[in-house]
Enzyme design. Structure first.
Site, PDB file in Angstrom:
ATOM      1  NE  ARG A 129       0.487  -6.647  11.209  1.00  0.00           N
ATOM      2  CZ  ARG A 129       0.101  -6.053   9.966  1.00  0.00           C
ATOM      3  NH1 ARG A 129      -0.825  -4.135   9.713  1.00  0.00           N
ATOM      4  NH2 ARG A 129       0.725  -5.712   8.872  1.00  0.00           N
ATOM      5  CE  LYS A 157      -3.231  -2.551   2.917  1.00  0.00           C
ATOM      6  NZ  LYS A 157      -3.569  -3.058   4.212  1.00  0.00           N
TER       7      LYS A 157
END
Length: 452
Positions: free
Chosen positions: A291, A236
């Site tokens: 996470r 990303k």
């Protein structure tokens, strides 16, 4: 909770320290020789050198991190993202030492850390999954046989980990056969697990993810979605929340699926359920990240919540600042730009000293930075310099603010992708909001045509 150790570095360490200071919690930083002058080392209450620059001698050195944690008598360890954040063995070692882990249980990490097993778990929970193999593939011939049955293109993926190093798109039988051994070898080296599988490649596709959170009492909430489709090499570069060009009906189905996924593994703390979506808004489970995500700030900005604070409250067994899903709502729009020290033409790292590093301040501007002027981006770690996060009352306002803010950023001494961001924001496909994961390819093709 009075003191925590942060088993990470750079911008995420600084970001965790910021919330801990707000909550009156002391912080222990650990750092490598290469990071001795980094801001997070100076921002923490106390800092310990744990080894040389290579990650296996420092940030992946579980024994040394635990030694420091015991010496400093910390109450908990926050892993940030990457490194040991999804290492179930590390979680068990922490808890065996009487220290709390700021994240989900080791059992949950185990279930979701293996992509083949997680796909099966999601199927049983009623969450749609991309068509793919049910078990690890032993040979290239097995991979080819299956791929031929579902049609190309396909993704060849490592079961034990993701990112650009753990997957490759295969357009035909020849490519799949050629890539098979290489992916298995990288999977073994990077993730300690050489299992690989084949998955149907959905195209054109959008990468949409839902932030979920499980509190101390077993409730699971969603904090809406993020669009992470601006990618290079499956990683990303720009994220935004909420996702543009997405119907409310599909959003509701996404949230329901994400909560189901979290409930299926008794999820506690912060997590993200990632989906791939086709042009007709059919979506499929990709993976669950157990996470805190790199892109969590845009969710914080549209919801007005502090996810690190939520993480700490949950580990302490305290209530969150909300009582039900109805207490959460979306206000405005946010964009995140991952500023990298890299050659934006080739997307190759560009290490070196940051001779100039300046960011603007003002309404709607948040900088989560890992470096300071005069420090160096080394070749040992991910070359992300900072996250430039921009918010506004609308997507249009956020984009205009981003253009103004990016024009004021100064980076000298290393190459960066700053110029890419400035130009990309004017690309019509991005402006329209209906872009897919091939948007950078389209942008580059457009630039070439423009120059010819």
């Amino acid at each position: 909770m009075k003191r925590i150790l942060i088993a990470n570095r750079g911008e995420i360490a600084s970001r965790i320290i910021r919330t801990c200071e707000k909550m009156g919690i002391e912080t222990v930083a650990v750092y490598s020789e290469a990071d001795a002058e980094m801001p997070f080392v100076k921002q923490a209450t106390v800092a310990h050198l744990i080894g040389p620059a290579p990650v296996n001698q420092s940030y992946l050195n579980k024994a040394e991190i635990l030694r420091v944690a015991k010496e400093e008598q910390v109450d908990a360890i926050h892993p940030g993202y990457g490194f040991l954040s999804e290492n179930a063995e590390f979680v068990r070692e922490i808890e065996a030492a009487g220290i709390r882990f700021i994240g989900p249980s080791a059992e949950t990490i185990d279930k979701m850390g293996d992509k083949i097993a997680s796909r099966e778990t999601m199927k049983l929970a009623g969450v749609p999954v991309v068509p793919g193999t049910e078990e690890g593939l032993a040979t290239a011939e097995d991979a080819v046989t299956y791929a031929n049955s579902i049609g190309y293109p396909v993704m060849l993926k490592a079961s034990g980990g993701g990112g650009g190093i753990g997957m490759v798109k295969c357009e035909n039988e020849q490519t799949l056969a050629q890539q098979f051994t290489g992916i298995k070898t990288r999977a073994k080296n990077y993730f300690g697990n050489d299992a690989v599988f084949v998955e149907k490649f959905v195209e054109p596709a959008r990468h949409i993810e839902v932030q979920i959170f499980g509190d101390a009492t077993g409730n699971v909430y969603h904090l809406f979605e993020r669009n992470c489709s601006v990618q290079r090499r499956n990683q990303k570069v720009i994220e935004e929340a909420p996702s543009p060009a997405l119907s409310d009906a599909t959003k509701a189905k996404l949230y329901e699926a994400a909560v189901k996924a979290a409930q299926a593994v008794n999820y506690k703390n912060a997590g993200t359920v990632e989906f791939i979506m086709d042009a007709d808004e059919n979506f499929y489970f990709l993976e669950m990240n157990t996470r805190l995500q790199v892109e969590h700030p845009i969710t914080e900005l549209i919801t007005g919540q502090d996810l690190v604070e939520w993480q700490l409250l949950t580990v302490m067994g305290n209530e969150l600042p909300i009582r039900s899903q109805d207490d959460l709502s979306v206000a405005g729009h946010a964009l995140e730009f991952r500023l990298y020290a890299e050659d934006s033409e080739r997307f190759m790292p560009s290490p070196g000293e940051l001779e100039t590093l300046e960011f603007p301040q003002g309404e709607g501007i948040r900088i989560d930075g890992g470096y300071a002027q005069g420090t160096s981006v080394t070749p040992y770690y991910d070359p992300m310099i900072a996250k430039i996060i921009i918010s506004g009352d609308s997507r249009e306002q956020a984009i205009e603010r981003a253009k103004d803010a990016l024009a004021q950023v100064q980076v000298e001494g290393v190459k960066s992708n700053l110029s890419f961001f400035k130009d990309f924001l004017t690309f019509r496909e991005f402006e329209q909001g209906s872009y897919a994961t091939n948007v950078i390819d389209h942008y580059r093709k457009y630039k070439l045509e423009e120059q010819s």
